[in-house]
Write a protein that holds these residues in place. Structure first.
Motif, mmCIF file in Angstrom:
data_model
loop_
_atom_site.group_PDB
_atom_site.id
_atom_site.type_symbol
_atom_site.label_atom_id
_atom_site.label_comp_id
_atom_site.label_asym_id
_atom_site.label_seq_id
_atom_site.Cartn_x
_atom_site.Cartn_y
_atom_site.Cartn_z
ATOM 1 N N GLU A 209 49.038 81.117 55.009
ATOM 2 C CA GLU A 209 50.232 80.495 54.431
ATOM 3 C C GLU A 209 51.241 81.560 54.002
ATOM 4 O O GLU A 209 52.440 81.449 54.284
ATOM 5 C CB GLU A 209 49.846 79.632 53.228
ATOM 6 N N GLU A 210 50.765 82.601 53.332
ATOM 7 C CA GLU A 210 51.659 83.661 52.861
ATOM 8 C C GLU A 210 52.305 84.397 54.034
ATOM 9 O O GLU A 210 53.511 84.684 54.015
ATOM 10 C CB GLU A 210 50.883 84.643 51.983
ATOM 11 N N THR A 211 51.508 84.695 55.058
ATOM 12 C CA THR A 211 52.045 85.423 56.208
ATOM 13 C C THR A 211 53.069 84.578 56.958
ATOM 14 O O THR A 211 54.134 85.077 57.361
ATOM 15 C CB THR A 211 50.904 85.834 57.161
ATOM 16 N N ALA A 212 52.773 83.298 57.146
ATOM 17 C CA ALA A 212 53.711 82.412 57.845
ATOM 18 C C ALA A 212 55.002 82.247 57.053
ATOM 19 O O ALA A 212 56.104 82.235 57.625
ATOM 20 C CB ALA A 212 53.055 81.061 58.093
ATOM 21 N N GLN A 213 54.891 82.141 55.729
ATOM 22 C CA GLN A 213 56.089 81.977 54.906
ATOM 23 C C GLN A 213 56.969 83.226 54.988
ATOM 24 O O GLN A 213 58.201 83.134 55.093
ATOM 25 C CB GLN A 213 55.697 81.702 53.460
ATOM 26 N N ALA A 214 56.338 84.403 54.957
ATOM 27 C CA ALA A 214 57.116 85.637 55.045
ATOM 28 C C ALA A 214 57.842 85.737 56.387
ATOM 29 O O ALA A 214 59.011 86.122 56.453
ATOM 30 C CB ALA A 214 56.198 86.841 54.850
ATOM 31 N N MET A 215 57.162 85.358 57.467
ATOM 32 C CA MET A 215 57.785 85.428 58.790
ATOM 33 C C MET A 215 58.885 84.385 58.934
ATOM 34 O O MET A 215 59.901 84.622 59.592
ATOM 35 C CB MET A 215 56.730 85.237 59.875
ATOM 36 N N SER A 216 58.700 83.211 58.330
ATOM 37 C CA SER A 216 59.712 82.161 58.448
ATOM 38 C C SER A 216 61.014 82.577 57.781
ATOM 39 O O SER A 216 62.105 82.185 58.239
ATOM 40 C CB SER A 216 59.191 80.859 57.835
ATOM 41 N N MET A 217 60.943 83.371 56.721
ATOM 42 C CA MET A 217 62.161 83.824 56.066
ATOM 43 C C MET A 217 62.865 84.906 56.875
ATOM 44 O O MET A 217 64.086 84.972 56.926
ATOM 45 C CB MET A 217 61.831 84.340 54.660
ATOM 46 N N VAL A 218 62.073 85.757 57.534
ATOM 47 C CA VAL A 218 62.656 86.836 58.322
ATOM 48 C C VAL A 218 63.225 86.311 59.633
ATOM 49 O O VAL A 218 64.294 86.713 60.084
ATOM 50 C CB VAL A 218 61.593 87.928 58.582
ATOM 51 N N GLU A 219 62.493 85.386 60.277
ATOM 52 C CA GLU A 219 62.887 84.868 61.586
ATOM 53 C C GLU A 219 63.364 83.417 61.453
ATOM 54 O O GLU A 219 62.776 82.497 61.995
ATOM 55 C CB GLU A 219 61.695 84.943 62.558
ATOM 56 N N ALA A 220 64.433 83.226 60.704
ATOM 57 C CA ALA A 220 64.902 81.866 60.437
ATOM 58 C C ALA A 220 65.906 81.360 61.459
ATOM 59 O O ALA A 220 66.250 80.173 61.464
ATOM 60 C CB ALA A 220 65.531 81.807 59.036
ATOM 61 N N ALA A 221 66.387 82.235 62.362
ATOM 62 C CA ALA A 221 67.474 81.852 63.261
ATOM 63 C C ALA A 221 67.077 80.751 64.223
ATOM 64 O O ALA A 221 67.915 79.916 64.585
ATOM 65 C CB ALA A 221 67.943 83.081 64.048
ATOM 66 N N LYS A 222 65.823 80.693 64.644
ATOM 67 C CA LYS A 222 65.402 79.698 65.634
ATOM 68 C C LYS A 222 65.067 78.348 65.017
ATOM 69 O O LYS A 222 64.846 77.382 65.751
ATOM 70 C CB LYS A 222 64.184 80.213 66.415
ATOM 71 N N GLY A 223 64.976 78.272 63.722
ATOM 72 C CA GLY A 223 64.651 77.007 63.075
ATOM 73 C C GLY A 223 63.269 76.493 63.434
ATOM 74 O O GLY A 223 63.075 75.289 63.647
ATOM 75 N N LEU A 224 62.290 77.398 63.472
ATOM 76 C CA LEU A 224 60.939 77.009 63.867
ATOM 77 C C LEU A 224 60.181 76.381 62.711
ATOM 78 O O LEU A 224 60.456 76.651 61.540
ATOM 79 C CB LEU A 224 60.164 78.234 64.368
ATOM 80 N N SER A 225 59.220 75.524 63.046
ATOM 81 C CA SER A 225 58.303 74.953 62.057
ATOM 82 C C SER A 225 56.963 75.673 62.160
ATOM 83 O O SER A 225 56.501 75.982 63.265
ATOM 84 C CB SER A 225 58.101 73.456 62.302
ATOM 85 N N HIS A 258 58.851 83.921 71.967
ATOM 86 C CA HIS A 258 58.763 83.078 73.158
ATOM 87 C C HIS A 258 58.917 81.587 72.852
ATOM 88 O O HIS A 258 58.883 80.780 73.777
ATOM 89 C CB HIS A 258 57.427 83.319 73.857
ATOM 90 N N SER A 259 59.047 81.240 71.592
ATOM 91 C CA SER A 259 59.166 79.822 71.244
ATOM 92 C C SER A 259 60.574 79.306 71.506
ATOM 93 O O SER A 259 61.554 80.040 71.342
ATOM 94 C CB SER A 259 58.827 79.609 69.759
ATOM 95 N N PRO A 260 60.706 78.047 71.889
ATOM 96 C CA PRO A 260 62.043 77.448 72.025
ATOM 97 C C PRO A 260 62.641 77.172 70.647
ATOM 98 O O PRO A 260 61.919 77.133 69.635
ATOM 99 C CB PRO A 260 61.762 76.150 72.779
ATOM 100 N N HIS A 261 63.932 76.977 70.584
ATOM 101 C CA HIS A 261 64.581 76.662 69.307
ATOM 102 C C HIS A 261 64.012 75.353 68.755
ATOM 103 O O HIS A 261 63.766 74.395 69.494
ATOM 104 C CB HIS A 261 66.096 76.536 69.495
ATOM 105 N N ALA A 262 63.796 75.355 67.436
ATOM 106 C CA ALA A 262 63.256 74.183 66.728
ATOM 107 C C ALA A 262 61.838 73.842 67.199
ATOM 108 O O ALA A 262 61.390 72.704 67.032
ATOM 109 C CB ALA A 262 64.175 72.974 66.878
ATOM 110 N N GLY A 263 61.151 74.809 67.763
ATOM 111 C CA GLY A 263 59.777 74.577 68.195
ATOM 112 C C GLY A 263 58.800 74.712 67.037
ATOM 113 O O GLY A 263 59.187 74.880 65.873
ATOM 114 N N THR A 264 57.511 74.622 67.372
ATOM 115 C CA THR A 264 56.456 74.691 66.360
ATOM 116 C C THR A 264 55.506 75.837 66.684
ATOM 117 O O THR A 264 55.090 75.994 67.833
ATOM 118 C CB THR A 264 55.664 73.378 66.306
#
Length: 364
Positions: A209-225, A258-264
């Protein structure tokens, strides 16, 4: 292993390079056969001369001369690999690692020739890796530096305003440079053989959870879940937290790229016997089957019909660091078979079992 004549080596032979003694397995045996053969031949020539009424003054010099010729021919074949190795070493000093020596004999010289060919092949591979590293790093550094320079010059010249959006673009290029420098530092640790682990027992769910949260803040441009699913919720693992964070972060960066925009992007963890499996999955184009065994090699990127290097922006270093860190823990990493996207599967012992030669200490 190449065993034919050396490619590119000079072939200025005054005597033929014949090797009738190659089947013999010992250099001492070859020398013994050579001595016996030349002495027998000299005696035979002398005896023929005497039978034909030739005196010793004529038969003995002829026997000695012919014996020396035979000795030179046979000895040349015995020592030819040594001369080829000398020429190959001189070529290697000039940067040519393609030359191989002819390794047909079974004695010590033949074994040396085979070992030399293996060494030459390893040096050739290392030289190719070095050239690829320079090309990859130069390309990866040039792209963000050029973009960052252009953006800053436009701001300084008043062409563009230093708006939050423009500053965000500059920050993205800076972060890309930071990641590349981090990869190179990690790679230097791999080359130096750094293998110490600081072991600690921790909750896998909280860690992911902590690692995913840190990456989501850094890589927010793609809007990934980001979906984290740990079964059971209280699953624990004994490992080096920072090394494992390095593993998961690199896998997440690969999935994000490699994920598409707004992907998971999914992070799953579950136990199997006395091991813990961690999977990082994306919804991208996946990895071609022919690339799955080599994506974890250094400076290798997928070149099949799935993930194209021209659009990934990867360095070919991150996944190699993942395998190195996982190997330190005595685990293994692989590309799992999936119907969609790519899934990187890391398998680690639940109770730490580091690889042989890895030093450990406990977290205090």
């Amino acid at each position: 292993m190449p065993t034919g004549p050396s490619s590119g080596a000079p072939h200025h032979h005054r005597l033929p390079d014949v090797r009738p003694l190659d089947p013999l397995r010992s250099l001492k045996t070859k020398l013994g056969v050579l001595v016996v053969a030349t002495v027998t031949f000299a005696v035979f020539v002398t005896w023929i001369g005497l039978q034909n009424q030739f005196g010793p003054t004529r038969t003995l010099p002829l026997a000695i001369f012919l014996s020396l010729v035979i000795t030179q021919i046979l000895a040349r074949g015995m020592t030819s690999p040594l001369r080829e190795m000398t020429a190959a070493v001189q070529a290697m000093a000039a940067g040519d690692y393609s030359i191989r020596v002819r390794a047909t004999s079974r004695d010590e010289v033949g074994q040396l020739a085979e070992a030399f060919n293996v060494m030459a092949a390893d040096l050739d591979a290392s030289d190719r890796v070095r050239r690829e590293l320079i090309a990859n790093v130069s390309h990866e550094l040039r792209t963000p530096v050029a973009a960052l320079q252009a953006q800053l010059e436009n701001m300084v010249d008043g062409v563009t305003e230093p708006t939050p959006a423009a500053l965000e673009l500059s920050l993205e290029q800076t972060e890309r440079l930071t990641r590349l420098v981090t990869y190179l530092l990690d790679l230097s640790r791999v080359e130096a053989g750094a293998s110490a682990l600081v072991l600690d027992e921790f909750s896998v769910g909280d860690f992911l959870e902590e690692t995913a949260q840190a990456m989501s803040m850094v890589e927010a441009a793609k809007g990934l879940s980001y979906v984290v699913d740990v079964t059971p919720p209280d699953l624990v693992l004994e490992a080096d937290v920072e090394r494992l964070r390095q593993v998961v972060t690199n896998l997440l960066q690969n999935a994000i790229r490699h994920s598409p925009h707004a992907g998971t992007v999914r992070l799953d963890a579950y136990p199997v016997d006395d091991e813990v499996v961690i999977e990082v999955s994306d919804e991208g184009p996946g990895i071609a089957p022919e690339d799955r065994d080599r994506v974890f090699e250094r400076f290798t990127r997928a070149t099949g019909t799935s993930r194209q290097p021209s659009t990934t922006g990867g360095t070919g270093i991150g996944l190699a660091i993942v395998r190195w860190a996982v190997d330190l823990h005595g685990g293994h990493v692989q590309v799992a078979d999936t119907n969609r996207g790519a899934t990187m599967r890391v398998t680690l012992p639940a109770q730490a079992r580091p690889a042989p030669g890895v030093t450990t200490e406990s977290e205090t």
